[in-house]
Design a protein around this motif. Structure first.
Motif, short mmCIF file in Angstrom:
data_model
loop_
_atom_site.label_atom_id
_atom_site.label_comp_id
_atom_site.label_asym_id
_atom_site.label_seq_id
_atom_site.Cartn_x
_atom_site.Cartn_y
_atom_site.Cartn_z
N LEU A 77 0.35 -1.01 -0.15
CA LEU A 77 -0.20 0.14 -0.09
C LEU A 77 0.97 1.51 -0.04
N GLY A 78 1.73 1.27 0.06
CA GLY A 78 2.77 2.48 0.18
C GLY A 78 2.96 2.64 1.39
N ASP A 79 2.83 4.29 1.57
CA ASP A 79 2.84 5.16 3.14
C ASP A 79 1.16 4.61 3.78
N VAL A 80 2.31 3.90 5.03
CA VAL A 80 0.35 2.99 5.31
C VAL A 80 1.05 4.07 7.11
N ALA A 81 0.37 4.43 7.61
CA ALA A 81 0.83 5.13 8.99
C ALA A 81 -0.40 4.63 9.92
N ILE A 82 0.24 3.72 11.74
CA ILE A 82 -1.17 3.32 12.64
C ILE A 82 -0.53 3.35 13.89
N THR A 83 -1.52 4.37 14.32
CA THR A 83 -1.31 4.80 15.56
C THR A 83 -2.30 4.45 16.39
N GLU A 84 -2.53 4.10 17.45
CA GLU A 84 -2.74 3.79 18.62
C GLU A 84 -3.46 5.17 18.97
N VAL A 85 -5.27 4.90 19.40
CA VAL A 85 -6.19 6.31 20.02
C VAL A 85 -6.56 5.78 21.13
N PHE A 86 -5.82 6.83 22.04
CA PHE A 86 -6.13 6.49 23.79
C PHE A 86 -6.69 8.02 23.71
N ASP A 87 -8.07 7.84 24.95
CA ASP A 87 -8.97 8.53 24.94
C ASP A 87 -9.08 7.90 26.55
N PRO A 88 -9.09 9.15 28.12
CA PRO A 88 -9.88 8.74 28.92
C PRO A 88 -11.78 8.33 29.21
N THR A 89 -11.46 8.43 27.81
CA THR A 89 -13.13 7.63 27.75
C THR A 89 -13.45 6.73 27.60
N PHE A 90 -12.52 6.09 27.23
CA PHE A 90 -12.71 4.74 26.63
C PHE A 90 -12.63 3.79 27.66
N GLY A 91 -14.10 2.45 27.82
CA GLY A 91 -13.42 1.59 28.18
C GLY A 91 -12.65 1.05 27.96
N PRO A 92 -12.22 -0.56 29.27
CA PRO A 92 -11.37 -1.59 29.29
C PRO A 92 -11.40 -2.35 27.91
N GLU A 93 -12.99 -2.48 27.19
CA GLU A 93 -12.70 -3.39 25.86
C GLU A 93 -12.83 -2.30 24.77
N GLN A 94 -12.93 -0.93 24.99
CA GLN A 94 -12.46 -0.39 23.71
C GLN A 94 -11.18 0.18 23.45
N ASN A 95 -10.77 -0.57 22.43
CA ASN A 95 -9.34 -0.06 21.90
C ASN A 95 -9.68 0.49 20.58
N VAL A 96 -8.79 1.59 20.44
CA VAL A 96 -9.32 2.14 19.18
C VAL A 96 -8.08 2.53 18.56
N ALA A 97 -7.34 2.04 16.63
CA ALA A 97 -6.74 2.53 16.14
C ALA A 97 -6.26 3.28 15.24
N GLN A 98 -6.10 4.31 14.68
CA GLN A 98 -6.06 4.75 12.81
C GLN A 98 -5.63 4.35 12.82
N VAL A 99 -5.80 3.48 11.17
CA VAL A 99 -4.73 3.73 10.07
C VAL A 99 -5.10 4.04 8.79
N ARG A 100 -3.62 4.67 8.03
CA ARG A 100 -4.00 5.63 6.75
C ARG A 100 -3.03 5.27 6.05
N ILE A 101 -3.77 5.20 4.96
CA ILE A 101 -3.22 4.73 3.88
C ILE A 101 -3.67 5.99 2.86
N SER A 102 -1.81 6.10 2.52
CA SER A 102 -1.81 7.22 1.48
C SER A 102 -1.93 7.02 0.13
N ALA A 103 -2.17 7.97 -0.84
CA ALA A 103 -3.54 7.98 -2.07
C ALA A 103 -2.06 7.42 -2.85
N GLN A 104 -2.35 6.35 -3.89
CA GLN A 104 -0.99 6.00 -5.04
C GLN A 104 -1.21 7.75 -6.06
N ASP A 105 0.14 7.14 -6.43
CA ASP A 105 0.66 7.98 -7.33
C ASP A 105 -0.64 7.61 -8.36
#
Length: 326
Positions: A77-105
């Motif tokens: 996929l080329g440039d892919v960025a994966i980061t975990e999102v932390f928020d104090p309002t999230f519950g113990p079973e709420q694990n959130v991440a963001q996967v960002r995929i760059s548009a191809q040339d």
């Protein structure tokens, strides 16, 4: 008796102007080479500036960034960025991440088929994973981000120059501006040469570099102003050498301690922040160099007011530099 660590002797007498034409010539050459590199090779823009798609994931299991990245590697996929999102309002079973995929040339956005393939690959790693939202950043928005980033850097340079002009004199403002442009150009040239990812975090690093570099420059300029009032007959070149030597201990200690923390982050911080930390690390090194070898050379060539104990109504910013007014 208190122990005091000294990395630099108290009374140094280094002639920083001994190789002034070599050092300033090298800086000019590097700046020109950086411009050429930027024009020929360009920058390796990240998702923020190229456009792409952000997929938000949610799972009851902890986010494993390494496993996610490994699952997406076969998709090329080329440039892919994966980061975990932390928020104090999230519950113990709420694990959130963001996967960002760059548009191809040549493409304006990530295709629905690619998004479906990404979701399927992540579900193989974690069957409980869901995808609450999928957002795309088009080329128009990316172009606006690039424009805004350029404006931010230019506005910072202008504001810093005006401050130096009011705080000291216009010659100091020109020296500081040349020094800052030198730092930004060479840093961006390095990013272009090695095709390091250039995104919004890199812009934040460039703005941090500007602040750090001007801080060191102002320290040298302030000591120079004090010496101009103290030694009215001493040649300007000797006063500049004296001022840099008197502030050398502070410069080495500040830059050294900052670099210790940054190098640790560069080695152990991981891939997500490596570009940001590298930009600041390189910027601090080049910024310290420019404060000593670039800014003061420009001021020396332009010349400065010698007797700072007397107000000069014709000089801009004199009301700020009058010792009685401070």
């Amino acid at each position: 008796m208190a122990f005091r660590l000294k990395l630099v002797p108290a009374d140094t007498k280094i002639d920083f102007f001994r190789w002034q034409f070599l050092t300033f010539g090298l800086s000019t050459l590097l700046a020109v080479a950086s411009v050429v590199c930027l024009l020929v090779m360009g920058l390796n823009f990240g998702i923020d500036f190229r456009g792409g798609t952000t997929i938000r994931t949610e799972s009851v299991q902890p986010v494993d960034v390494g496993a996610y990245r490994q699952a997406l590697q076969p998709l090329n996929l080329g440039d892919v960025a994966i980061t975990e999102v932390f928020d104090p309002t999230f519950g113990p079973e709420q694990n959130v991440a963001q996967v960002r995929i760059s548009a191809q040339d040549g493409a304006e956005a990530v295709t629905p088929e690619t998004v479906a393939a990404v979701e399927a690959a992540l579900q193989e790693v974690d069957p409980s994973i869901t995808f609450p939202s999928v957002e795309s950043v088009g080329p128009k928005v990316s172009g606006e981000l690039i424009q805004t980033a350029v404006y931010a850097v230019i506005a910072s340079l202008a504001a810093i120059s005006i401050y130096i002009w009011l705080r000291f004199e216009w010659q100091f403002a020109v020296g500081a501006l040349v020094s800052l442009v030198h730092d930004v150009l060479i840093t961006m040239g390095v990013f272009s040469l090695f095709q390091i990812k250039f995104d919004l975090t890199t812009i934040a690093a460039l703005l941090t570099i500007l602040g750090y570099s001007i801080n060191d420059t102002v320290v040298v300029f302030d000591r120079l102003r004090e010496n101009l009032m103290k030694y009215k007959k001493t040649p300007l070149r000797d006063l500049m050498n004296l001022s840099v030597n008197e502030t050398l201990s502070r410069t080495v200690m500040t830059s050294g301690t900052t670099l210790v923390a940054l190098i640790a982050l560069l080695v152990l911080g991981g891939d997500v922040i490596r570009g940001f930390v590298f930009a600041i690390t390189f910027g601090i090194v080049i910024g310290t160099y420019s404060s000593v070898y670039v800014a003061k050379n420009v001021v020396l060539w332009l010349g400065v007011k010698r007797d700072w104990s007397k107000p000069d109504p014709k000089a801009a910013g004199t009301q700020f530099t009058d010792p009685e007014a401070q």
